[in-house]
Every structure is written in structure tokens, then in C-alpha cells.
Design a protein around this motif. Structure first.
Motif, PDB file in Angstrom:
ATOM      1  N   CYS A   1       1.101  -1.331  -0.117  1.00 33.00           N
ATOM      2  CA  CYS A   1       0.084  -0.156   0.019  1.00 33.00           C
ATOM      3  C   CYS A   1       0.942   1.168  -0.001  1.00 33.00           C
ATOM      4  N   TRP A   2       0.703   2.058  -1.107  1.00 36.41           N
ATOM      5  CA  TRP A   2       1.551   3.361  -1.448  1.00 36.41           C
ATOM      6  C   TRP A   2       0.871   4.462  -0.609  1.00 36.41           C
ATOM      7  N   GLY A   3       1.229   5.212   0.228  1.00 34.48           N
ATOM      8  CA  GLY A   3       0.584   6.488   0.560  1.00 34.48           C
ATOM      9  C   GLY A   3       1.323   7.746   0.322  1.00 34.48           C
TER      10      GLY A   3
ATOM     11  N   LYS B   1      -1.043  -1.407  10.131  1.00 33.39           N
ATOM     12  CA  LYS B   1       0.244  -1.049  10.052  1.00 33.39           C
ATOM     13  C   LYS B   1       0.573   0.393  10.540  1.00 33.39           C
ATOM     14  N   ARG B   2       1.603   0.536  11.321  1.00 31.86           N
ATOM     15  CA  ARG B   2       2.360   1.832  11.501  1.00 31.86           C
ATOM     16  C   ARG B   2       3.751   1.701  10.895  1.00 31.86           C
ATOM     17  N   PRO B   3       4.117   2.699   9.788  1.00 23.77           N
ATOM     18  CA  PRO B   3       5.268   2.617   9.118  1.00 23.77           C
ATOM     19  C   PRO B   3       6.236   2.957  10.295  1.00 23.77           C
ATOM     20  N   ARG B   4       7.582   2.196  10.132  1.00 19.00           N
ATOM     21  CA  ARG B   4       8.719   2.372  11.016  1.00 19.00           C
ATOM     22  C   ARG B   4       9.727   2.658  10.081  1.00 19.00           C
ATOM     23  N   PRO B   5      10.668   3.647  10.100  1.00 20.43           N
ATOM     24  CA  PRO B   5      10.375   4.719  11.172  1.00 20.43           C
ATOM     25  C   PRO B   5       9.342   5.571  10.586  1.00 20.43           C
ATOM     26  N   PRO B   6       8.383   6.268  11.266  1.00 20.05           N
ATOM     27  CA  PRO B   6       7.421   7.240  10.772  1.00 20.05           C
ATOM     28  C   PRO B   6       8.137   8.276  10.062  1.00 20.05           C
ATOM     29  N   GLY B   7       7.496   8.739   8.816  1.00 21.17           N
ATOM     30  CA  GLY B   7       8.117  10.026   8.070  1.00 21.17           C
ATOM     31  C   GLY B   7       8.884   9.694   7.137  1.00 21.17           C
ATOM     32  N   LEU B   8       9.450   8.595   7.006  1.00 24.01           N
ATOM     33  CA  LEU B   8      10.726   8.129   6.163  1.00 24.01           C
ATOM     34  C   LEU B   8      10.190   7.126   5.131  1.00 24.01           C
ATOM     35  N   VAL B   9       9.024   6.648   5.130  1.00 19.68           N
ATOM     36  CA  VAL B   9       8.582   5.525   4.206  1.00 19.68           C
ATOM     37  C   VAL B   9       7.295   6.258   3.433  1.00 19.68           C
ATOM     38  N   ASP B  10       6.876   5.812   2.365  1.00 13.04           N
ATOM     39  CA  ASP B  10       5.384   6.258   1.906  1.00 13.04           C
ATOM     40  C   ASP B  10       4.885   5.004   1.531  1.00 13.04           C
ATOM     41  N   LYS B  11       5.311   3.643   2.032  1.00  7.40           N
ATOM     42  CA  LYS B  11       4.531   2.459   1.696  1.00  7.40           C
ATOM     43  C   LYS B  11       4.633   1.426   2.777  1.00  7.40           C
ATOM     44  N   VAL B  12       3.701   0.627   2.908  1.00  8.98           N
ATOM     45  CA  VAL B  12       3.951  -0.606   4.129  1.00  8.98           C
ATOM     46  C   VAL B  12       3.279  -1.995   2.996  1.00  8.98           C
ATOM     47  N   LYS B  13       3.954  -2.933   3.674  1.00  9.22           N
ATOM     48  CA  LYS B  13       3.540  -4.208   3.001  1.00  9.22           C
ATOM     49  C   LYS B  13       2.687  -4.992   4.056  1.00  9.22           C
ATOM     50  N   PHE B  14       1.730  -5.806   3.422  1.00 11.84           N
ATOM     51  CA  PHE B  14       1.036  -6.715   4.387  1.00 11.84           C
ATOM     52  C   PHE B  14       1.152  -8.122   3.651  1.00 11.84           C
ATOM     53  N   PHE B  15       1.771  -9.146   4.563  1.00  9.79           N
ATOM     54  CA  PHE B  15       2.133 -10.118   4.018  1.00  9.79           C
ATOM     55  C   PHE B  15       1.054 -11.373   4.126  1.00  9.79           C
ATOM     56  N   ILE B  16       0.870 -12.255   3.365  1.00  9.85           N
ATOM     57  CA  ILE B  16      -0.147 -13.320   3.263  1.00  9.85           C
ATOM     58  C   ILE B  16       0.617 -14.477   3.297  1.00  9.85           C
ATOM     59  N   PRO B  17       1.058 -15.064   4.247  1.00  8.96           N
ATOM     60  CA  PRO B  17       1.878 -16.406   4.087  1.00  8.96           C
ATOM     61  C   PRO B  17       1.381 -17.480   3.301  1.00  8.96           C
TER      62      PRO B  17
END
Length: 129
Positions: free
Chosen positions: A49-51, A70-86
Motif C-alpha cells: 500500500c503506497w500512501g 500497520k504503522r510505518p517504521r520509522p514514521p515519516g521516512l517511508v511512503d508504503k507498507v507491506k501486508f504479508f499473506i503467508p
């Protein structure tokens, strides 16, 4: 002195316009499946998910329910997160979309992503000539 109807109307229009501008200020996120939206049963898939870099939290929704936060880590430095479905199964196939939050405002949902479970990939057969 009580406010006049015209003053209340102007205040209401101002607040409505302000809310509209704020919600329009958050770009709509983009959702994508890697390696593909068509996933063989039992295989894994990652939903991205790109925000924006200012996003404080992301939500992945699956057919009307929240699938993950999801909360991006570190905040303010990334514009996307991944959600993994194993493990892909019929229970994880369906329509997904994501949102993100900045402050008290939530973005509009991303376009829908239809995640499809496919049969197991065919095993190579030996041909004897």
C-alpha cells in the motif's frame, strides 16, 4: 446577540468547504500484489500500500472488514507498507483495498484489488520417447 440565519449558513458553508479541502488534500493510496494478484493455493503474496511519507497508519480492508493495521517504521521516512499473506487459500481470496491516516484525516480507499487463488501449479511430467 444570537447569530443570524445568514451567519450560520456562512459558517456551515465554510466548515463544509474546509472539510472537503482537507479530505481532498490526502492523495488516494495505491494497492498492488507482488508477485501477482493471481496466487497459487498455498503460496505467499505481499500486498503493498503506497500512501505518503506523512502517513501515520495504514489499514488493509478485506471484503468489508479490517484485515490488518500497520504503522510505518520509522514514521515519516517511508511512503508504503507491506501486508504479508503467508499462505494463500480460498478464505484469503477476495477484494482488498487500503487507507492511510495522517493526523485525524483518513484518505479515500485505494482502488480495489481482487486477489485470486489458483490451483497448484502443474508439476512437470516426463515424456518418454
Amino acid at each position: 446577540m444570537p447569530p443570524t440565519p445568514v451567519a450560520l449558513l456562512c459558517l456551515g458553508l465554510h466548515l463544509s468547504l474546509r472539510t472537503s479541502i482537507q479530505s481532498e488534500g490526502l492523495p488516494r493510496p495505491v494497492i498492488q500484489a507482488r508477485p501477482s494478484f493471481m496466487v497459487p493455493k498455498g503460496q505467499s503474496v505481499t500486498l503493498w500500500c503506497w500512501g505518503t511519507r506523512e502517513a501515520e497508519e495504514y489499514r488493509l480492508h478485506f471484503e468489508g472488514g479490517v484485515a490488518a493495521l500497520k504503522r510505518p517504521r520509522p514514521p515519516g521516512l517511508v511512503d508504503k507498507v507491506k501486508f504479508f499473506i503467508p499462505t494463500m487459500a480460498s478464505s484469503t481470496a477476495g477484494q482488498y483495498h487500503c487507507f492511510y491516516r495522517r493526523g485525524e484525516l483518513w484518505s479515500e480507499p485505494s482502488s480495489s484489488l481482487d486477489l485470486v487463488v489458483t490451483g497448484n501449479p502443474p508439476t512437470p511430467s516426463r515424456t518418454w520417447w
